[in-house]
Design a protein around this motif. Sequence first.
Motif, short mmCIF file in Angstrom:
data_model
loop_
_atom_site.label_atom_id
_atom_site.label_comp_id
_atom_site.label_asym_id
_atom_site.label_seq_id
_atom_site.Cartn_x
_atom_site.Cartn_y
_atom_site.Cartn_z
N ARG A 83 -2.74 7.51 8.37
CA ARG A 83 -2.07 6.56 7.49
C ARG A 83 -1.88 7.10 6.07
O ARG A 83 -0.81 6.95 5.48
CB ARG A 83 -2.83 5.23 7.46
CG ARG A 83 -2.63 4.43 8.74
CD ARG A 83 -3.56 3.23 8.82
NE ARG A 83 -4.95 3.60 9.02
CZ ARG A 83 -5.47 4.01 10.19
NH1 ARG A 83 -4.69 4.09 11.25
NH2 ARG A 83 -6.73 4.34 10.29
N THR A 84 -2.90 7.72 5.51
CA THR A 84 -2.77 8.22 4.13
C THR A 84 -1.72 9.32 4.04
O THR A 84 -0.86 9.30 3.17
CB THR A 84 -4.13 8.72 3.60
OG1 THR A 84 -5.08 7.66 3.69
CG2 THR A 84 -4.03 9.20 2.17
N THR B 120 0.12 3.37 -3.31
CA THR B 120 -0.65 4.60 -3.18
C THR B 120 0.18 5.82 -3.54
O THR B 120 -0.37 6.89 -3.77
CB THR B 120 -1.22 4.79 -1.76
OG1 THR B 120 -0.17 4.82 -0.82
CG2 THR B 120 -2.22 3.73 -1.42
N CYS C 180 -6.90 5.13 -4.31
CA CYS C 180 -5.56 4.60 -4.03
C CYS C 180 -5.65 3.41 -3.08
O CYS C 180 -4.96 2.42 -3.26
CB CYS C 180 -4.66 5.69 -3.46
SG CYS C 180 -4.29 6.99 -4.66
N GLN C 181 -6.52 3.52 -2.08
CA GLN C 181 -6.72 2.40 -1.15
C GLN C 181 -7.31 1.20 -1.88
O GLN C 181 -6.91 0.06 -1.64
CB GLN C 181 -7.63 2.81 0.01
CG GLN C 181 -7.81 1.71 1.04
CD GLN C 181 -6.51 1.37 1.73
OE1 GLN C 181 -5.85 2.25 2.27
NE2 GLN C 181 -6.13 0.10 1.72
N PRO D 56 0.82 -1.22 0.00
CA PRO D 56 0.00 0.00 0.00
C PRO D 56 0.85 1.27 0.00
O PRO D 56 0.54 2.23 -0.68
CB PRO D 56 -0.83 -0.13 1.28
CG PRO D 56 -0.93 -1.59 1.52
CD PRO D 56 0.40 -2.15 1.06
N ASP E 34 -5.59 -2.39 -2.10
CA ASP E 34 -6.28 -3.62 -1.69
C ASP E 34 -6.25 -4.65 -2.82
O ASP E 34 -6.02 -5.85 -2.56
CB ASP E 34 -7.73 -3.32 -1.30
CG ASP E 34 -7.83 -2.50 -0.01
OD1 ASP E 34 -6.83 -2.38 0.72
OD2 ASP E 34 -8.93 -1.96 0.24
N HIS F 237 -12.14 6.22 -2.57
CA HIS F 237 -10.79 6.15 -2.00
C HIS F 237 -9.98 5.27 -2.95
O HIS F 237 -9.59 4.14 -2.64
CB HIS F 237 -10.86 5.54 -0.60
CG HIS F 237 -9.65 5.77 0.25
ND1 HIS F 237 -8.48 6.34 -0.21
CD2 HIS F 237 -9.44 5.51 1.56
CE1 HIS F 237 -7.60 6.40 0.78
NE2 HIS F 237 -8.17 5.91 1.86
#
Length: 170
Positions: free
Chosen positions: A81-82, A7, A159-160, A3, A164, A157
């Motif tokens: 987190r982002t 991301t 990028c998330q 991630p 995933d 969302h």
Amino acid sequence: CTPLILTNILFGSFLKQACRRILQQRDGIDIDQRVARVWREDLVPAEVDAVFDLALALKTEPEPLCPHKTLGLYFAKPSTRTRVSFSVAMVQLGGAFVPLQPEELQLSRGESLEDTARVLSRYLDAIAIRTFAQSEVDAWADAASIPIVNALTDEEHPCQALADCQTLVE
């Protein structure tokens, strides 16, 4: 971590350059030179595959894909987190980041979003935006001359979602 890598390779021209290189070498496909608003409708399947290939390659052999590039981080919506993943990954990719607090910009004093986007386009190479309304990300993308990354809205969302998917691919 996937991630973290994924991301943060996903902003506009950097993504297009990496995908272009992979697709030209692997499949002989050429991708047009457009400024990308990064969310799921903007990536064709071949680009998604190239992003996953690049993320996996960077996971095993990190490469500074963004030397001398600067990412603006406009976060109207709180994040841990982002924000940290974009910041750390930008440094790992050889670039820098600039936090852009909404209350510190002229937007809070009446400057239009369009003017702010045009001014920031002169200084930054891309902007990651985490906000409430999708229409705000759209407005940034319409006014800016640099890539705008949707780092989260109330609608999406992306990028998330891609991170995933990368986890599932692995």
